[in-house]
Enzyme design. Sequence first.
Site, PDB file in Angstrom:
ATOM      1  N   LYS A 149      -8.840  32.584 -78.605  1.00 46.01           N
ATOM      2  CA  LYS A 149      -9.487  32.158 -77.371  1.00 46.01           C
ATOM      3  C   LYS A 149      -9.666  30.650 -77.438  1.00 46.01           C
ATOM      4  O   LYS A 149     -10.226  30.130 -78.402  1.00 46.01           O
ATOM      5  CB  LYS A 149     -10.819  32.879 -77.178  1.00 46.01           C
ATOM      6  CG  LYS A 149     -10.629  34.354 -76.799  1.00 46.01           C
ATOM      7  CD  LYS A 149     -11.941  35.006 -76.416  1.00 46.01           C
ATOM      8  CE  LYS A 149     -11.715  36.397 -75.829  1.00 46.01           C
ATOM      9  NZ  LYS A 149     -11.112  36.375 -74.493  1.00 46.01           N
ATOM     10  N   LYS A 257      -6.465  45.798 -68.515  1.00 45.99           N
ATOM     11  CA  LYS A 257      -7.729  46.280 -69.062  1.00 45.99           C
ATOM     12  C   LYS A 257      -8.198  47.440 -68.178  1.00 45.99           C
ATOM     13  O   LYS A 257      -8.705  47.215 -67.072  1.00 45.99           O
ATOM     14  CB  LYS A 257      -8.778  45.170 -69.063  1.00 45.99           C
ATOM     15  CG  LYS A 257      -8.464  43.999 -69.985  1.00 45.99           C
ATOM     16  CD  LYS A 257      -9.628  43.009 -69.974  1.00 45.99           C
ATOM     17  CE  LYS A 257      -9.479  41.962 -71.063  1.00 45.99           C
ATOM     18  NZ  LYS A 257      -8.564  40.881 -70.671  1.00 45.99           N
TER      19      LYS A 257
END
Length: 348
Positions: A149, A257
């Site tokens: 990230k 997701k």
Amino acid sequence: MKATYHKYMLEFKRPSGTSRGIMTEKETWFIILEENDKKGIGECGILRGLSADDRDDYEDKLKWTCQNIHLGEAALWETLLEFPSIQFGIEMAFLSLKSENPYLLFPSDFTNNTESIAINGLVWMGEASYMKEQIEEKLDAGFSCIKLKIGAIDFDKELNLLKFIRSHFSAEQIEIRVDANGAFALNEALDKLNQLNQFQLHSIEQPIKKGNTQAMANLCQITPFPIALDEELIGIFSFKEKEELLQKIKPQYIILKPSFIGGFRGTQEWITLAEKYNIGWWITSALESNIGLNAIAQWTFLQNSKMPQGLGTGALYTNNFDCPLEVKEGKLWYSQSTKWNSDFLYIV
């Protein structure tokens, strides 16, 4: 049939950083179905500040869903179109209720522990020293794909972290994915992509904020390495809207997701469209508990994707549920030696 819902707060072992801030806990909700002395459980994995159904009437909709459980899974899924995490919870709960084992939803070679799922190792944002520590842990643990990230600390420090990895491991040895969570400014994005390109990255997720459709389409056309849409898919409910988005942006990949996009059925719609337009895809969890992660992993295995999936989040919490999921050498296994701690199902 009786249905109830329950809130549960997952506590992070260590504060976890994204470009949207630091998380110390994660709210989730469970739907419990009861019929003929059997129980089923489904997880509604909302993520505040990101999920399309982060709304003031969320709990009211859960209550309504439980009061109208007699409508059945298919009708409820259609009615809950703007509440994708509840759609997923309902799908999971009905599957769980019908199954002989409430946690064995999709029997396969994965649940038999004869096959595994390749996954990426997730490196959270933080100070450069902490990120370097995580990177070394993932490499030592045998991961061949890691995901960093980026976008929250100084960009030069992030470049140095990537340089550190590449000084020890080639692109053939370690696949690197980065996730900007929409952190790059529109006027800086291409320059940053060009700087990142020297490290032979697999892809970057969501370099700019969702909703900048034309800017994202332009980036996808001229990017030096592949772009994957993530947040961009959130809040796109109808099949027609999904197709229009992919036709407009033409991304190289999409990230799926289930908690954010309508469960298995919503995810399957995106996969169908991605394959129609030759767009790559992979599936990731969205910080669910092991109950939701278990369902996603079992379903993901059946999709026969050979790419590393994003399913390594089970060890993030201090109060997660004991389950057979186990990460070994960069792969997710369904261990026969570890049993479910299923007390939760019968207490609530």
